[in-house]
Design an enzyme around this catalytic site. Sequence first.
Site, PDB file in Angstrom:
ATOM      1  N   ASP A 213       0.933  -1.222   0.014  1.00 11.73           N
ATOM      2  CA  ASP A 213       0.056   0.053   0.229  1.00 11.73           C
ATOM      3  C   ASP A 213       0.785   1.378   0.034  1.00 11.73           C
ATOM      4  OD1 ASP A 213      -2.294   1.858   1.068  1.00 11.73           O
ATOM      5  OD2 ASP A 213      -3.240  -0.220   0.677  1.00 11.73           O
ATOM      6  N   HIS A 266      -3.803   5.594   3.749  1.00 10.95           N
ATOM      7  CA  HIS A 266      -4.280   4.469   3.608  1.00 10.95           C
ATOM      8  C   HIS A 266      -3.646   2.946   3.948  1.00 10.95           C
ATOM      9  CE1 HIS A 266      -6.264   1.496   0.298  1.00 10.95           C
ATOM     10  NE2 HIS A 266      -7.487   2.490   0.693  1.00 10.95           N
ATOM     11  N   SER A 455     -11.223  -1.536  -0.943  1.00  6.64           N
ATOM     12  CA  SER A 455     -10.024  -1.423  -0.070  1.00  6.64           C
ATOM     13  C   SER A 455     -10.032  -1.949   1.321  1.00  6.64           C
ATOM     14  CB  SER A 455      -9.634  -0.011  -0.094  1.00  6.64           C
ATOM     15  OG  SER A 455      -8.658   0.266  -1.303  1.00  6.64           O
TER      16      SER A 455
END
Length: 725
Positions: A213, A266, A455
Site C-alpha cells: 500500500d 491508507h 480497499s
Amino acid sequence: MRSCWPKPLLNRANSSTESGEMRDAPKPRAADNGCLTASLVTLLSTRLNFRALFWAACGLAAPFAWGQPAEPTVGSTTRIIVKFKEPRADVRAQGLSASPDVRRMRDEIASRAARTTLRMSHRLRDGAEVYSLGEAVGIERAREIAARMTAEDGVEYAAPDVWVQRQSVSMNDTYFSQQWALSARLLGSQGTAAFSDAWRFAQGSGAVVAVIDTGILQHDDLSTKVINGYDFVSDFSIAGDGNGRDADPSDPGDYCTSRNEDSSWHGLMMSSIAAAVSNNGRGISGALPAGRVLAVRALGRCGGWLSDVADAIAWSAGEAVAGVPGNSTPASVISLSLGSAPGLRCADHGYLQAAVNAAISRGVVVVAAAGNEGVEAVGLPAGCNGVIAVGAHTASGDLAEYSNRSARVTLTAPGGGPCIRQTTSCNTFPIAVLGDAGLRGPTIRRDLDWTGGTSAATPYVAAAAALLKSLNAALTPGEITGLLTGTARTHPADSYCAAMSGRCGAGMVDADAAVNAVISGAPVVTISGPQTAVPGNTDVQLSAEVAFGTAPYTYTWRQVEGPAVTLTGRDARTLSFSTPAAKSQLLFEVNVTDMNLRMTTSQRWLVVSNPPRILGPSELEATKGVALSVQLEAEDPDTGDVISFVRNEGPSGLSVSPSGLLEWSSPRAGEWRIVVEAADESGVTSGPHVITLRVSEGGGGGGAFAYGWLALLGLAVLRARRLQT
C-alpha cells in the site's frame, strides 16, 4: 529385518482353530531379544539411561511419565478415541472378549499406531475407548495417529478427542463495539464476517499478511504487530521521501496536488483492519489478534506504478528481486487494497501475472480489491488468474453502491457505505480504522478513523485466509479459495447480489464458517475449469479437486443457475457439458463426501460470452507527415456488449484508443503492419486483426503544407461552382 514390536496376540491367523474354538494365546514378550541386546550394547558404550535406550532401539518413543498429565489447549489434544470391532459371537459367549489378552492386544494396536506406549483411560457409551497420549499434540498430528489406528485390523474407527471451553471471546478495545465487521454472527449485523466467532478456534498465530500500500506509520495500537518490509516506489517524482526504492516503508504522505486530495494514510488504515492490537484497552481490534502484517510500500503521491506493485508481490512472497535485499519474513497472504482502471486484462501485463504466479507457487494467497468505480468489471491485480477478487458489501449485506461487480469477483466482504438496492433496510455504517490527522505529512495519530470501499473489504478476506493458514500451513491458495467460497454466506434476499446472479461471487465472507470447515477435517474442494469466459457452443469440463478428508470420495454435481445444459458425469470427479449458444452465466455445484460421511460443497460460476469481430479495414493508405485518423469498427453477437480495442503491434507514434480510434499524428513513409484486437466486457477477444498501412512520400512539405493545398483546392472548387451559376 525383525520387528522389535511384539505382534498382536489375537489376529485372523491365530485367533481360532478350524472348529471355531479359541486357542490359548501365548504370553506376550516385552520385546525381541535383538532389541534387548541392542539396548545393552548401547548402554555399556554410552552410559545412557537404559529405559530410554531400550525404547529407542525398538524404534519407539519412550513411554510418557503418566504422573504429570499434559495440558491440552484449543487446537491440540492429549487423547485419542478408538472403537474396536466387536469379537465374534462365539468369543463373546465364552467371555473371552474382556480377557486380559484382548486388553493387551488392543493396547498394543493403539500403541503401535501412536509409536509410543498408550494407556486406556475409560470407555464411552458406544464402547469406544479413550486413550491418553501423555502429551499435548496438534490436531493434525492427532489425526495422523488416528488414521494409522483406523488402518489396523480389528479397529472400527479412531479419532482425536477435542478440547472444548466456554464459547466466548471478549475484547476491551475502546471502539470494538463499533466494528460491525468483526461481530458475532447471531448478535451482529447481516454483513458481519463473524471474526469474533472464529477467534474461539484460531487467532492467526504465526500468520503474516503483507499489506502492499502507501506504507506504514508508527502507531501504539499497531506497531508491535508490524514487520517493516521495503519501499518499492521507484519513481522519484512520486516517492515523497527524497529517493527511490529503499528499506524504509514509512508513509511520508500520498497527497495529490493535481487532484486536490489530502494524504490518506491508507496503508496504516488497511494494516489496522488486519492486525491492530487486540484486547489492549484502546483503539480498535484487528481481525488477526495473533497475526502480524508485513508493511510494504508501492504507492506514492497520487498513486503508483503497476510494475512496482508486481515486484512488491514477488518480494513479499519470498522471491528474489534484483537490487533488493531478500525477504527474511515471507508472507502467508498478500493484501492489495489498490487497483488499476477497471477492464484491463492481466494477459496484457505479463510481468504482473508472472509475479502473482510466483507467489502462488510458493503457497502464498493473493487477495486484491475489485475496485470502487461501480461498474461491471474489475481492475488489476484483481483481474489476474489466481487472485481472490474482493467486492464490498454494506453492514446490512447489500452490495455497496461503489463496488465493482462482475463474474471476476470471487466474493464480497465488509466495506460499508451506501447500498445499491436496499432502501429502508440499508445500514450505511463505515469501517473503523486507525488514522492520522495530517493533511500532507503525518502529525497526530488517531485511535479511531473511518473508511470504506473494496480497499477495506480486502484485508478482511486476507485476514480470513490467514486464520486458515494458521490452522494448517499446508493449505494451498486454491484450497484456501475453495474454503472461503464454499463457506461464504448468501447475500440477503433484498440485496442486489440476490437479484443479479453471477456478479458478486460466492457470497459474503464468513471467517467462522471457514475456520470450522478446517477444524472439522471435512474435504476441501476446489473446482478447476476455464479461468475466463468461454464462447457459446463450447465443450467444457469442470473437475473437483479434493484435499484432506479421507478417500474414497463420492461426487454429486448439479446446475444451480443459468440456461439448462446437459450434464455428463453427475456422479464423477469431472463434469462435462456444452455451453449454451447465447451469452449467459451458469452456476454449478458439487457435493463431495468422504468415507467418514463428511461432506463439503463448492460452487463455480462460468460466464458464456461470444467473441466480437472486427469489421475492418484490413488496408489503409496515408501520406507522410499528414495526420491519420480512422475509426475501427467491430460487431458482437451478444446484444449490449461493450467492445474495447487494444493495439498489439504497430509503428511507434501510432495509437489505438479503447473506442477503436486509430491515430498517427505524423506518419512515416513505408509499409507498416498493425495488429489490433477487440475484447468484450467479459474479456473474450476477437483474435488478432492485421491491418496493412502504406504511407507514401506524397508531395512533401509535411502536414501543414498538405493541409494548405487541401484548403486551396477547396476554395478553387467553390469558386468554379459560383462561376457556373
